[in-house]
Design a protein around this motif. Structure first.
Motif, PDB file in Angstrom:
ATOM      1  N   GLY A  90       0.814  -1.216   0.000  1.00  0.00           N
ATOM      2  CA  GLY A  90       0.000   0.000   0.000  1.00  0.00           C
ATOM      3  C   GLY A  90       0.843   1.260   0.000  1.00  0.00           C
ATOM      4  O   GLY A  90       0.561   2.216  -0.733  1.00  0.00           O
ATOM      5  N   LEU A  91       1.884   1.287   0.819  1.00  0.00           N
ATOM      6  CA  LEU A  91       2.769   2.461   0.866  1.00  0.00           C
ATOM      7  C   LEU A  91       3.561   2.614  -0.425  1.00  0.00           C
ATOM      8  O   LEU A  91       3.797   3.724  -0.894  1.00  0.00           O
ATOM      9  N   MET A  92       3.947   1.494  -1.012  1.00  0.00           N
ATOM     10  CA  MET A  92       4.655   1.545  -2.284  1.00  0.00           C
ATOM     11  C   MET A  92       3.727   2.110  -3.373  1.00  0.00           C
ATOM     12  O   MET A  92       4.144   2.907  -4.206  1.00  0.00           O
ATOM     13  N   ALA A  93       2.463   1.716  -3.337  1.00  0.00           N
ATOM     14  CA  ALA A  93       1.495   2.211  -4.318  1.00  0.00           C
ATOM     15  C   ALA A  93       1.271   3.708  -4.177  1.00  0.00           C
ATOM     16  O   ALA A  93       0.939   4.387  -5.150  1.00  0.00           O
ATOM     17  N   GLN A  94       1.467   4.240  -2.970  1.00  0.00           N
ATOM     18  CA  GLN A  94       1.332   5.680  -2.744  1.00  0.00           C
ATOM     19  C   GLN A  94       2.559   6.450  -3.221  1.00  0.00           C
ATOM     20  O   GLN A  94       2.583   7.666  -3.162  1.00  0.00           O
ATOM     21  N   GLY A  95       3.587   5.728  -3.661  1.00  0.00           N
ATOM     22  CA  GLY A  95       4.765   6.376  -4.230  1.00  0.00           C
ATOM     23  C   GLY A  95       5.912   6.576  -3.266  1.00  0.00           C
ATOM     24  O   GLY A  95       6.854   7.301  -3.569  1.00  0.00           O
ATOM     25  N   GLN A  99      13.125   3.726   1.800  1.00  0.00           N
ATOM     26  CA  GLN A  99      13.529   4.382   3.045  1.00  0.00           C
ATOM     27  C   GLN A  99      12.322   5.020   3.745  1.00  0.00           C
ATOM     28  O   GLN A  99      12.177   4.925   4.959  1.00  0.00           O
ATOM     29  N   GLU A 100      11.450   5.658   2.970  1.00  0.00           N
ATOM     30  CA  GLU A 100      10.256   6.282   3.557  1.00  0.00           C
ATOM     31  C   GLU A 100       9.332   5.229   4.152  1.00  0.00           C
ATOM     32  O   GLU A 100       8.766   5.428   5.239  1.00  0.00           O
ATOM     33  N   ILE A 101       9.175   4.119   3.457  1.00  0.00           N
ATOM     34  CA  ILE A 101       8.340   3.030   3.977  1.00  0.00           C
ATOM     35  C   ILE A 101       8.938   2.490   5.268  1.00  0.00           C
ATOM     36  O   ILE A 101       8.222   2.260   6.254  1.00  0.00           O
ATOM     37  N   ARG A 128       8.302  -2.461  -9.491  1.00  0.00           N
ATOM     38  CA  ARG A 128       7.343  -1.875  -8.544  1.00  0.00           C
ATOM     39  C   ARG A 128       6.039  -1.498  -9.246  1.00  0.00           C
ATOM     40  O   ARG A 128       4.959  -1.729  -8.716  1.00  0.00           O
ATOM     41  N   THR A 129       6.158  -0.909 -10.426  1.00  0.00           N
ATOM     42  CA  THR A 129       4.949  -0.488 -11.143  1.00  0.00           C
ATOM     43  C   THR A 129       4.091  -1.686 -11.531  1.00  0.00           C
ATOM     44  O   THR A 129       2.861  -1.622 -11.465  1.00  0.00           O
ATOM     45  N   GLN A 130       4.750  -2.771 -11.922  1.00  0.00           N
ATOM     46  CA  GLN A 130       4.003  -3.985 -12.249  1.00  0.00           C
ATOM     47  C   GLN A 130       3.322  -4.550 -11.010  1.00  0.00           C
ATOM     48  O   GLN A 130       2.186  -5.042 -11.080  1.00  0.00           O
ATOM     49  N   ALA A 131       3.998  -4.465  -9.881  1.00  0.00           N
ATOM     50  CA  ALA A 131       3.431  -4.971  -8.631  1.00  0.00           C
ATOM     51  C   ALA A 131       2.178  -4.184  -8.247  1.00  0.00           C
ATOM     52  O   ALA A 131       1.166  -4.760  -7.841  1.00  0.00           O
ATOM     53  N   VAL A 132       2.253  -2.867  -8.388  1.00  0.00           N
ATOM     54  CA  VAL A 132       1.099  -2.029  -8.045  1.00  0.00           C
ATOM     55  C   VAL A 132      -0.067  -2.330  -8.977  1.00  0.00           C
ATOM     56  O   VAL A 132      -1.208  -2.490  -8.541  1.00  0.00           O
TER      57      VAL A 132
END
Length: 142
Positions: A90-95, A99-101, A128-132
């Motif tokens: 979810g955090l990755m999908a938010q961009g 490190q931020e996650i 990552r884009t494919q995962a989202v």
């Protein structure tokens, strides 16, 4: 811009012609050209004020209320995705970056990399884009 100028010019010409026609038809014939230009100026000033107010008004953006997201629990179980991996996804999908996650979840960046590696395997993707995109298709994230 040119369209607006042309419209104003045609309206000005039409209004002047109408006033001249009315002069010869109904009014006294001794009114000067300045009178007609004054009337046209007043009309266009009023039109300009009205247009300025209308165009400079704050526009309110109407946003449709987002549909409530329902997590597809069946896909989560089938893929074996943990609760923490779902949070990372979810955090990755938010961009957010790794490190931020990590900072948001109070873990190390290496732990996030491990979660992402596991997610990539489970979702059968390489980026990552494919995962989202795949997670959205499966109903794992909104």
């Amino acid at each position: 811009m040119w369209k607006t100028i042309l419209i104003y010019a045609l309206l000005l010409a039409g209004l002047t012609a109408a006033l001249k026609f009315l002069e010869y038809k109904y009014l006294l014939r001794d009114l000067s050209l300045e009178f007609y230009l004054g009337v046209v100026a007043v009309v266009f000033t009023a039109l300009g004020v009205w247009a300025g107010i209308r165009l400079n008004r704050k526009k309110t953006l109407v946003v449709n209320a987002p549909a409530t997201f329902v997590l597809n629990e069946n896909n989560v179980r089938q893929l074996g995705i943990s609760k923490r991996e779902l949070e990372v996804l979810g955090l990755m999908a938010q961009g957010h970056s790794n490190q931020e996650i990590a900072e948001k979840l109070f873990v190390s960046a290496n732990t996030i990399k491990t979660h992402l590696s596991n997610l990539f395997l489970k979702l059968e993707v390489n980026k990552r884009t494919q995962a989202v995109q795949r997670a959205k298709e499966l109903g794992l994230i909104p």
